[in-house]
Motif scaffolding. Sequence first.
Motif, PDB file in Angstrom:
ATOM      1  N   ILE A 188     -39.705  38.156 -12.146  1.00  0.00           N
ATOM      2  CA  ILE A 188     -38.636  37.544 -12.921  1.00  0.00           C
ATOM      3  C   ILE A 188     -38.995  36.099 -13.190  1.00  0.00           C
ATOM      4  N   PHE A 189     -38.793  35.660 -14.407  1.00  0.00           N
ATOM      5  CA  PHE A 189     -39.095  34.284 -14.783  1.00  0.00           C
ATOM      6  C   PHE A 189     -37.790  33.507 -14.799  1.00  0.00           C
ATOM      7  N   TYR A 190     -37.695  32.486 -13.948  1.00  0.00           N
ATOM      8  CA  TYR A 190     -36.509  31.647 -13.866  1.00  0.00           C
ATOM      9  C   TYR A 190     -36.734  30.407 -14.720  1.00  0.00           C
ATOM     10  N   VAL A 191     -35.982  30.284 -15.784  1.00  0.00           N
ATOM     11  CA  VAL A 191     -36.144  29.205 -16.758  1.00  0.00           C
ATOM     12  C   VAL A 191     -35.241  28.037 -16.365  1.00  0.00           C
ATOM     13  N   PRO A 192     -35.787  26.865 -16.128  1.00  0.00           N
ATOM     14  CA  PRO A 192     -34.955  25.733 -15.732  1.00  0.00           C
ATOM     15  C   PRO A 192     -34.218  25.124 -16.921  1.00  0.00           C
ATOM     16  N   GLU A 193     -33.334  24.211 -16.624  1.00  0.00           N
ATOM     17  CA  GLU A 193     -32.573  23.494 -17.651  1.00  0.00           C
ATOM     18  C   GLU A 193     -33.426  22.347 -18.201  1.00  0.00           C
ATOM     19  N   VAL A 194     -33.783  22.424 -19.484  1.00  0.00           N
ATOM     20  CA  VAL A 194     -34.629  21.394 -20.096  1.00  0.00           C
ATOM     21  C   VAL A 194     -33.964  20.773 -21.317  1.00  0.00           C
ATOM     22  N   GLU A 195     -32.658  21.002 -21.488  1.00  0.00           N
ATOM     23  CA  GLU A 195     -31.971  20.480 -22.662  1.00  0.00           C
ATOM     24  C   GLU A 195     -32.022  18.960 -22.737  1.00  0.00           C
ATOM     25  N   ASN A 196     -31.981  18.292 -21.588  1.00  0.00           N
ATOM     26  CA  ASN A 196     -31.988  16.829 -21.629  1.00  0.00           C
ATOM     27  C   ASN A 196     -33.295  16.289 -22.197  1.00  0.00           C
ATOM     28  N   LEU A 197     -34.416  16.972 -21.923  1.00  0.00           N
ATOM     29  CA  LEU A 197     -35.695  16.580 -22.522  1.00  0.00           C
ATOM     30  C   LEU A 197     -35.690  16.834 -24.027  1.00  0.00           C
ATOM     31  N   LEU A 198     -35.164  17.973 -24.415  1.00  0.00           N
ATOM     32  CA  LEU A 198     -35.130  18.312 -25.834  1.00  0.00           C
ATOM     33  C   LEU A 198     -34.252  17.340 -26.613  1.00  0.00           C
ATOM     34  N   PHE A 199     -33.093  16.997 -26.060  1.00  0.00           N
ATOM     35  CA  PHE A 199     -32.217  16.031 -26.732  1.00  0.00           C
ATOM     36  C   PHE A 199     -32.867  14.657 -26.818  1.00  0.00           C
ATOM     37  N   SER A 200     -33.666  14.320 -25.824  1.00  0.00           N
ATOM     38  CA  SER A 200     -34.370  13.038 -25.868  1.00  0.00           C
ATOM     39  C   SER A 200     -35.355  12.991 -27.025  1.00  0.00           C
ATOM     40  N   VAL A 201     -36.054  14.098 -27.268  1.00  0.00           N
ATOM     41  CA  VAL A 201     -36.974  14.157 -28.406  1.00  0.00           C
ATOM     42  C   VAL A 201     -36.218  14.008 -29.714  1.00  0.00           C
ATOM     43  N   VAL A 202     -35.135  14.750 -29.853  1.00  0.00           N
ATOM     44  CA  VAL A 202     -34.357  14.700 -31.095  1.00  0.00           C
ATOM     45  C   VAL A 202     -33.790  13.309 -31.313  1.00  0.00           C
ATOM     46  N   ASP A 203     -33.281  12.699 -30.236  1.00  0.00           N
ATOM     47  CA  ASP A 203     -32.683  11.381 -30.350  1.00  0.00           C
ATOM     48  C   ASP A 203     -33.719  10.320 -30.721  1.00  0.00           C
ATOM     49  N   SER A 204     -34.946  10.473 -30.242  1.00  0.00           N
ATOM     50  CA  SER A 204     -35.973   9.455 -30.450  1.00  0.00           C
ATOM     51  C   SER A 204     -36.819   9.685 -31.689  1.00  0.00           C
TER      52      SER A 204
END
Length: 547
Positions: A188-204
Amino acid sequence: MGTSASTEQKDISPEQRELEGLAASTGAVPMLQKAFANLADPQENAIPIQSLQKCFSICYKRATREPPGAFLPDSILRFLGHLGLSIVDVFFVSNEGGLSWLEFVRGYLNCCGRMTASVCLTNLLRIFEVSAKRAGLAAELGFESDGTDCKVMGYLMPSDIYALLIMCWSMLWSTRTSSFSRSEGDSIFYVPEVENLLFSVVDSCAEGGGSSDFWNCDVFNLQAKVPAGKFMTWVLATIPRLPDCFSQFVSGSLQHLMASESTQDSLGSSSSLSKDTNWKGSSSTHLLNRGKAWAISLAFRGPASEEILRNFLCCSGDEMNESLLYRSSVHGKGLNRFWANIEGYHGPLLMLISASCGDSHHENMRGKKWTIGVLLQQGFENKDQFYGNPGILCSIDPIFHVYLSTGKESNFVYSHMRPSGRVYQPHPKPVGIAFGGSVGNERIFMNEDFAEVTIRHHAIDKTYRPGPLFPNQGFLPIEASVIEVEVWGLGGTTARDVQASYKKREELFTEQRRKVDLKTFASWEDSPEKMMMDIVSDPNRVQREDR
């Protein structure tokens, strides 16, 4: 075989000598020789392409998100299934008969040799672009040439960046745990929460499509375009360790072969999710979950970064709780309770503060929750002035940003407790914990009750680099209600042992101070207190001396 030929100096060509010299500079020659011996066909003295693809493959039966129940596209597993094939096609050029020793070493150097950070990132994007096309994802990336040091063109959509981050996480998880079968796909692949990194890219980096409300934003519905060049600049400035996931994965996959005598054993004998219980623990209830810990570890290099990963990849639940020195919901709020748990810890510390803006004069911030963090290189001290070594400020949730020290000032940390006893102070210093700015005008200040935290604009702070600590921060100070405070010790077992010795010594001193020698104070007439009271009451009284 290639290994035997490499030991006979008279048969080594100048090209082979050069490649082996470059591999020797990385210390990988013994590992490469063992891997080649396990993978190669003895008759052909070459590695079959299918064997090498299998070595780098990552197969999962199913995947689940953190937090549980969150949406995860089905294309993620299909995308990761093409990873091994893409790595071999891009970096390991072979003949029809398979991969010779020389080609094998050259391919390894293309992945893990000494190279600049931008080249490592370009290699990572190459693998992503090839795997995305095989999986049917619409990644609009281009490369001006086939060389490693080339310009990356095109753009990335938020969904592409999300897949890239998950690809890097799967490489890291594979390298650090070795807890799944790469060939049978039974894990089973457990996917962590990475939304904060993604939002940082979009914001920058996003052009014309960035959303300002990251609290109510759906990752998979964002339509912002991120130019490839800006994305690379953001990675190198914010999470420079991200490209290391690829080189560590290639090296770790080959090292995995050294533990077995045959290719079949090494690729098929590992137990499925031997550390699966770690992933089902209670870390999601902490402020510092696996996704946030990974993001912080990508921002800097050093033992503290490795300690963060160790806590969330290789530790049991009990070991992870040992690193959690203080949690306000468990140990109680307030500077005194905080000090009782962190005093005596002399090592790197990570402090996280979660807060919510209540009746704020910023209408768009009212009721919004956010999390900030501070990485310290040493423990806290009770001082009425700033002190410490260069640290890092982090905006962690809902958006991730990192602010290193500027080198202009050294107001890194301030932690001052209320003086014991009734001591008159004409100009009392603030009681609480602060980071950056100056005394009375701190960039981050949390009061002694841990009830409120004040965030000021970066213009008053010359210690840490400028930037907002949460979206829409504005110029005016913001007072927010503290929800939770956590402090994680990143000094390893050595720092924990030193703190345990310190606490044991303090408990011993406290116990000794509580003890009363009854023989000394058995008689009030013989006590020093009575003698002093008699002198004070009648200083002219003649004292008779007993002889």
